[in-house]
Design a protein around this motif. Structure first.
Motif, PDB file in Angstrom:
ATOM      1  N   VAL A 131      -8.423   4.737   1.606  1.00 22.38           N
ATOM      2  CA  VAL A 131      -9.093   5.907   0.565  1.00 22.38           C
ATOM      3  C   VAL A 131      -8.432   5.800  -0.961  1.00 22.38           C
ATOM      4  O   VAL A 131      -8.858   5.679  -1.911  1.00 22.38           O
ATOM      5  CB  VAL A 131     -10.080   7.120   0.872  1.00 22.38           C
ATOM      6  N   GLN A 132      -7.440   6.086  -0.297  1.00 25.90           N
ATOM      7  CA  GLN A 132      -6.327   6.398  -2.210  1.00 25.90           C
ATOM      8  C   GLN A 132      -6.335   4.953  -2.019  1.00 25.90           C
ATOM      9  O   GLN A 132      -6.842   4.887  -3.951  1.00 25.90           O
ATOM     10  CB  GLN A 132      -4.732   6.173  -1.495  1.00 25.90           C
ATOM     11  N   LEU A 133      -5.974   3.938  -2.135  1.00 34.56           N
ATOM     12  CA  LEU A 133      -5.968   2.298  -2.703  1.00 34.56           C
ATOM     13  C   LEU A 133      -7.429   2.450  -3.421  1.00 34.56           C
ATOM     14  O   LEU A 133      -7.655   1.831  -4.845  1.00 34.56           O
ATOM     15  CB  LEU A 133      -6.125   1.392  -1.933  1.00 34.56           C
ATOM     16  N   SER A 150      -9.396  16.034  -1.775  1.00 36.58           N
ATOM     17  CA  SER A 150      -8.361  15.217  -1.271  1.00 36.58           C
ATOM     18  C   SER A 150      -6.787  15.920  -1.013  1.00 36.58           C
ATOM     19  O   SER A 150      -6.055  15.531  -0.073  1.00 36.58           O
ATOM     20  CB  SER A 150      -7.882  14.649  -2.705  1.00 36.58           C
ATOM     21  N   ARG A 151      -6.583  16.620  -1.693  1.00 35.62           N
ATOM     22  CA  ARG A 151      -5.509  17.705  -1.078  1.00 35.62           C
ATOM     23  C   ARG A 151      -5.482  18.197   0.290  1.00 35.62           C
ATOM     24  O   ARG A 151      -4.677  17.358   0.916  1.00 35.62           O
ATOM     25  CB  ARG A 151      -5.131  19.090  -2.208  1.00 35.62           C
ATOM     26  N   GLN A 152      -6.400  18.246   1.404  1.00 32.85           N
ATOM     27  CA  GLN A 152      -6.480  18.507   2.854  1.00 32.85           C
ATOM     28  C   GLN A 152      -6.589  16.761   2.996  1.00 32.85           C
ATOM     29  O   GLN A 152      -5.854  17.589   4.355  1.00 32.85           O
ATOM     30  CB  GLN A 152      -7.745  19.414   2.888  1.00 32.85           C
ATOM     31  N   MET A 153      -7.268  16.048   2.849  1.00 30.96           N
ATOM     32  CA  MET A 153      -6.811  15.095   3.514  1.00 30.96           C
ATOM     33  C   MET A 153      -6.490  14.037   3.559  1.00 30.96           C
ATOM     34  O   MET A 153      -6.211  13.077   4.062  1.00 30.96           O
ATOM     35  CB  MET A 153      -8.492  14.269   3.334  1.00 30.96           C
ATOM     36  N   GLY A 154      -4.828  13.689   2.648  1.00 33.71           N
ATOM     37  CA  GLY A 154      -4.429  13.749   1.983  1.00 33.71           C
ATOM     38  C   GLY A 154      -4.224  12.277   1.432  1.00 33.71           C
ATOM     39  O   GLY A 154      -4.424  11.031   1.325  1.00 33.71           O
ATOM     40  N   THR A 155      -5.796  11.939  -0.033  1.00 30.51           N
ATOM     41  CA  THR A 155      -6.442  11.518  -0.591  1.00 30.51           C
ATOM     42  C   THR A 155      -5.350  11.398  -1.605  1.00 30.51           C
ATOM     43  O   THR A 155      -6.857  10.643  -2.616  1.00 30.51           O
ATOM     44  CB  THR A 155      -7.406  11.133   0.182  1.00 30.51           C
ATOM     45  N   ILE A 156      -4.927  12.723  -2.440  1.00 33.17           N
ATOM     46  CA  ILE A 156      -4.921  12.707  -3.837  1.00 33.17           C
ATOM     47  C   ILE A 156      -4.194  11.400  -4.647  1.00 33.17           C
ATOM     48  O   ILE A 156      -3.326  10.754  -4.020  1.00 33.17           O
ATOM     49  CB  ILE A 156      -4.338  13.855  -3.811  1.00 33.17           C
ATOM     50  N   VAL A 157      -4.470  11.625  -5.615  1.00 33.95           N
ATOM     51  CA  VAL A 157      -3.850  10.426  -6.621  1.00 33.95           C
ATOM     52  C   VAL A 157      -4.387  10.480  -7.477  1.00 33.95           C
ATOM     53  O   VAL A 157      -4.839  11.279  -8.054  1.00 33.95           O
ATOM     54  CB  VAL A 157      -4.748   8.993  -6.150  1.00 33.95           C
ATOM     55  N   ARG A 158      -3.319  10.052  -8.182  1.00 35.07           N
ATOM     56  CA  ARG A 158      -3.909  10.820 -10.076  1.00 35.07           C
ATOM     57  C   ARG A 158      -4.713  10.629 -10.784  1.00 35.07           C
ATOM     58  O   ARG A 158      -5.791   9.324 -10.170  1.00 35.07           O
ATOM     59  CB  ARG A 158      -2.370   9.494 -11.520  1.00 35.07           C
ATOM     60  N   PRO A 159      -5.403  10.887 -11.767  1.00 38.89           N
ATOM     61  CA  PRO A 159      -6.517  11.352 -12.023  1.00 38.89           C
ATOM     62  C   PRO A 159      -7.023   9.927 -12.998  1.00 38.89           C
ATOM     63  O   PRO A 159      -5.994   9.235 -13.482  1.00 38.89           O
ATOM     64  CB  PRO A 159      -6.377  12.594 -13.479  1.00 38.89           C
ATOM     65  N   MET A 160      -8.108   9.683 -13.875  1.00 37.20           N
ATOM     66  CA  MET A 160      -8.231   8.354 -13.940  1.00 37.20           C
ATOM     67  C   MET A 160      -7.648   8.536 -15.902  1.00 37.20           C
ATOM     68  O   MET A 160      -7.853   6.787 -15.472  1.00 37.20           O
ATOM     69  CB  MET A 160      -9.915   8.449 -14.429  1.00 37.20           C
ATOM     70  N   ASP A 161      -7.440   9.411 -16.097  1.00 37.99           N
ATOM     71  CA  ASP A 161      -6.920   9.738 -17.159  1.00 37.99           C
ATOM     72  C   ASP A 161      -5.664   9.699 -17.711  1.00 37.99           C
ATOM     73  O   ASP A 161      -4.833  10.122 -17.205  1.00 37.99           O
ATOM     74  CB  ASP A 161      -7.602  11.128 -18.271  1.00 37.99           C
ATOM     75  N   THR A 162      -5.625   7.875 -18.081  1.00 39.62           N
ATOM     76  CA  THR A 162      -3.752   7.599 -17.413  1.00 39.62           C
ATOM     77  C   THR A 162      -2.901   8.210 -18.280  1.00 39.62           C
ATOM     78  O   THR A 162      -1.307   7.925 -18.421  1.00 39.62           O
ATOM     79  CB  THR A 162      -3.581   5.692 -18.102  1.00 39.62           C
ATOM     80  N   GLN A 163      -3.262   8.903 -19.721  1.00 40.01           N
ATOM     81  CA  GLN A 163      -2.344   9.235 -20.224  1.00 40.01           C
ATOM     82  C   GLN A 163      -2.024  10.819 -19.916  1.00 40.01           C
ATOM     83  O   GLN A 163      -1.273  11.368 -20.261  1.00 40.01           O
ATOM     84  CB  GLN A 163      -3.316  10.071 -21.818  1.00 40.01           C
ATOM     85  N   ARG A 164      -2.826  11.231 -18.487  1.00 38.73           N
ATOM     86  CA  ARG A 164      -2.403  12.377 -18.264  1.00 38.73           C
ATOM     87  C   ARG A 164      -1.409  12.741 -16.685  1.00 38.73           C
ATOM     88  O   ARG A 164      -1.663  11.724 -15.917  1.00 38.73           O
ATOM     89  CB  ARG A 164      -3.824  13.583 -17.943  1.00 38.73           C
ATOM     90  N   ALA A 212       0.752  -1.529   0.529  1.00 39.11           N
ATOM     91  CA  ALA A 212      -0.204  -0.197   0.129  1.00 39.11           C
ATOM     92  C   ALA A 212       0.758   1.348  -0.044  1.00 39.11           C
ATOM     93  O   ALA A 212       0.362   2.153  -0.718  1.00 39.11           O
ATOM     94  CB  ALA A 212      -0.762  -0.555   1.497  1.00 39.11           C
ATOM     95  N   GLU A 213       2.209   1.201   0.459  1.00 37.44           N
ATOM     96  CA  GLU A 213       2.791   2.602   0.726  1.00 37.44           C
ATOM     97  C   GLU A 213       3.444   2.736  -0.182  1.00 37.44           C
ATOM     98  O   GLU A 213       3.725   3.970  -0.976  1.00 37.44           O
ATOM     99  CB  GLU A 213       4.307   2.160   2.332  1.00 37.44           C
ATOM    100  N   SER A 214       3.866   1.769  -0.870  1.00 43.23           N
ATOM    101  CA  SER A 214       4.635   1.897  -2.302  1.00 43.23           C
ATOM    102  C   SER A 214       3.252   2.022  -3.472  1.00 43.23           C
ATOM    103  O   SER A 214       4.145   3.003  -4.587  1.00 43.23           O
ATOM    104  CB  SER A 214       5.317   0.074  -3.033  1.00 43.23           C
ATOM    105  N   ILE A 215       2.611   1.991  -3.668  1.00 43.19           N
ATOM    106  CA  ILE A 215       1.632   1.836  -4.866  1.00 43.19           C
ATOM    107  C   ILE A 215       1.489   3.935  -4.280  1.00 43.19           C
ATOM    108  O   ILE A 215       1.168   4.626  -5.361  1.00 43.19           O
ATOM    109  CB  ILE A 215      -0.249   1.239  -4.295  1.00 43.19           C
ATOM    110  N   ALA A 216       0.759   3.947  -3.032  1.00 44.25           N
ATOM    111  CA  ALA A 216       0.389   5.214  -3.075  1.00 44.25           C
ATOM    112  C   ALA A 216       1.452   6.215  -3.539  1.00 44.25           C
ATOM    113  O   ALA A 216       1.404   7.125  -3.959  1.00 44.25           O
ATOM    114  CB  ALA A 216       0.347   6.038  -1.863  1.00 44.25           C
ATOM    115  N   ARG A 217       2.911   6.063  -2.839  1.00 43.35           N
ATOM    116  CA  ARG A 217       4.245   6.813  -3.370  1.00 43.35           C
ATOM    117  C   ARG A 217       3.759   7.533  -4.421  1.00 43.35           C
ATOM    118  O   ARG A 217       3.572   7.960  -5.261  1.00 43.35           O
ATOM    119  CB  ARG A 217       4.972   6.137  -2.808  1.00 43.35           C
ATOM    120  N   ALA A 218       3.483   5.797  -5.667  1.00 47.09           N
ATOM    121  CA  ALA A 218       3.374   6.245  -6.391  1.00 47.09           C
ATOM    122  C   ALA A 218       2.519   6.658  -7.959  1.00 47.09           C
ATOM    123  O   ALA A 218       2.916   6.961  -8.562  1.00 47.09           O
ATOM    124  CB  ALA A 218       3.682   4.403  -7.561  1.00 47.09           C
TER     125      ALA A 218
END
Length: 421
Positions: free
Chosen positions: A238-240, A72-86, A26-32
Motif C-alpha cells: 500500500v505504501q508503494l 494510515s498511522r494505525q495500518m502502517g501505510t503512512i507516506v510523505r504527502p503529495m506536496d513534495t515541498q512539504r 521496497a524496504e528502502s523506498i518505504a523507509r525513506a
C-alpha cells in the motif's frame, strides 16, 4: 469476475533473485518515505497532547472519551504527502464521543453544532500554542511546527453489532453538516489487519529467506528478518501504490483533485491481497504485480448512460458507506484508468530491469520513473551503505553477498514450512 477466475490468471515466472531485489527495493523506498521512529513518537506526542485538551475542554462537557489515530498511522501505510515541498506528514484522528452525545447533537442542527464546537475548541488550542488551523466540511485540521497536519474528525459512538467489528461503529457529520452518517474507522483498521495476516505462499521462500540473511550481514542499516518483512507485506504494498500515485499526480495541474483517494486504494489492495496471497507465487514481486493488475476488477461499475459510470466499493464495517464515492466524476474515473495503465507499465519496466540484470543504473532509473527522485536516492544510498558494509566484513574475513544479491534457486516451498502445492 469471481474468486475462481483469479486462479486462471496467467502465471508470471520470476526468479528468486529478482523477487529478493524487489523486496529490498521496497524496504528502502518505504523507509525513506515513511516517518522515522523519532518522527512517529513526535506525531503521537503532539496529537496525544491535543487529545488530552479536548477530553477536558468545556465545549464537550466530558463527552469526549478518546482521541485516537485512524487510517494510515494505525495500518502502517503512512507516506510523505503529495506536496513534495512539504516535509511534514499527515495524520487522521478520531475525536470519539460517547453515545450520550446524541442527546445534544442528534437534532436537525446537531451535526453543524458539533463541528462548530470542535472548531472553537481547537482554535483556542491553536492560538495558545501558535499552530495553524483550517476548517473543512467534516473535520478540523491543526498544522503543527515542522509541517505536520492532523485532521480531527468527530465521531459519536453508535454500536451496530450486526456488522463486522460493529462494536466500534459510530456516526460522523455528513458533508452538508445536516445529518450523521455511518462510519467505523477502528473497525476498518481491524479489517485491514485481518487481511494483512493472510500468509503469502511463496514457492521460492527458502531462497528468499537465505538471501535476506546474507543481505543483513552486509547492511550498515540492517534489514529486518524475512519473517518480519513478509508479515507486513500488505502495508509495504500500500505504501508503494500511494507513493506511485503521489508522484504521478504531483506534477499535474489540479492533480491533487484527480488522484484516487487513499481509502479507495487501500481498500482495493487489501481486498486483492486477501484473494491472491494464499495462491502460490514465486515471491513478492509477482504477487505485487498480480495485485496491481487485479484491483480494477474489484469494485462495481454501474453504467448510468454512455460515458458516465457510478463506482461502488462498499465498506463492510459501516452502513451504506461507499468507499468509491469520491471517485464518481468522469474526470477522476478517467484519471484513475490512465494512472493504473501507467503503474502497470512502470512495474513492467522495473521488473525488466531487475529480472534482466540490467545493472544498478537501469534499476535506479526505473525506480525514479515509478516512485520519484527521493525513492531513487534512497535506493542509491542504501546500496552504497551495503557496499561499505560488505567491504568491512570481507576485511574481517567473512564471505558476504554482493550489493545486489544473487541467490540460487530452491525447490518449490511455502514460506511457512510445507512444500508448495
Amino acid at each position: 469476475m469471481n474468486r475462481d477466475d483469479h486462479l486462471l490468471r496467467a502465471v508470471r515466472q520470476v526468479t528468486a533473485a529478482a523477487s529478493a531485489r524487489f523486496t529490498y527495493l521496497a524496504e528502502s523506498i518505504a523507509r525513506a518515505l515513511e516517518p522515522s521512529a523519532t518522527q512517529l513518537q513526535e506525531l503521537d506526542r503532539a496529537y496525544n497532547a491535543t487529545g488530552e485538551y479536548l477530553i477536558e475542554c468545556a465545549e464537550f462537557d466530558g463527552q469526549v472519551v478518546q482521541v485516537h489515530a485512524q487510517g494510515s498511522r494505525q495500518m502502517g501505510t503512512i507516506v510523505r504527502p503529495m506536496d513534495t515541498q512539504r516535509e511534514g506528514f499527515d495524520i487522521d484522528l478520531v475525536v470519539r464521543l460517547a453515545n450520550t452525545a446524541f442527546s445534544r447533537y442528534g437534532g436537525p442542527e446537531g451535526a453543524a453544532l458539533l463541528l462548530d464546537r470542535l472548531f472553537t475548541a481547537l482554535n483556542r488550542y491553536a492560538e495558545r500554542h501558535g499552530l495553524g488551523i483550517e476548517r473543512w466540511e467534516r473535520c478540523v485540521t491543526l498544522i503543527y511546527a515542522g509541517g505536520m497536519r492532523a485532521d480531527f474528525a468527530p465521531v459519536i459512538d453508535d454500536p451496530l453489532y450486526a456488522l463486522p467489528h460493529g462494536e466500534h461503529h459510530g456516526r460522523i457529520p455528513d458533508r452538508d453538516r445536516r445529518n450523521f452518517i455511518s462510519t467505523n474507522p477502528k473497525g476498518y483498521c481491524l479489517g485491514f489487519d485481518s487481511a494483512a495476516r493472510v500468509a503469502p505462499v511463496f514457492r521460492l521462500s527458502k531462497a528468499l529467506t537465505a538471501n535476506f540473511a546474507d543481505a543483513r550481514k552486509a547492511d550498515l542499516v540492517p534489514l529486518p528478518e524475512a519473517t518480519e518483512v513478509f508479515a507486513r507485506l500488505l502495508s509495504r504494498f500500500v505504501q508503494l501504490v500511494k507513493v506511485h500515485r503521489n508522484m504521478s499526480f504531483a506534477e499535474l495541474k489540479g492533480g491533487g483533485d484527480l488522484a484516487p483517494t487513499s481509502v479507495f486504494l487501500t481498500s482495493l489492495f487489501a481486498k486483492a491481497y486477501a484473494i491472491l496471497a494464499p495462491q502460490p507465487h514465486d515471491g513478492p514481486l509477482d504477487l505485487f504485480f498480480d495485485i496491481v493488475e487485479l484491483v480494477p476488477s474489484l469494485f462495481e461499475r454501474e453504467i448510468l448512460h454512455p460515458g458516465q459510470q457510478h463506482w461502488k466499493l462498499m465498506n463492510p464495517f459501516a452502513q451504506s458507506d461507499n468507499l468509491a464515492s469520491s471517485m464518481n466524476t468522469p474526470a477522476r474515473q478517467h484519471a484513475f484508468t490512465q494512472w493504473h495503465t501507467k503503474f502497470v507499465s512502470d512495474l513492467e519496466g522495473l521488473m525488466g530491469a531487475i529480472e534482466g540484470n540490467q545493472g544498478l543504473d537501469a534499476v535506479i532509473n526505473s525506480v525514479d520513473r515509478a516512485f520519484g527522485h527521493r525513492a531513487a536516492q534512497a535506493v542509491l544510498q542504501q546500496n552504497a551503505q551495503r557496499r561499505d558494509g560488505s567491504r568491512a566484513l570481507q576485511r574481517a574475513g567473512f564471505v558476504v553477498a554482493g550489493a545486489m544479491p544473487i541467490v540460487t534457486s530452491a525447490r518449490a516451498h511455502t514460506y511457512f514450512g510445507g512444500p508448495a502445492t
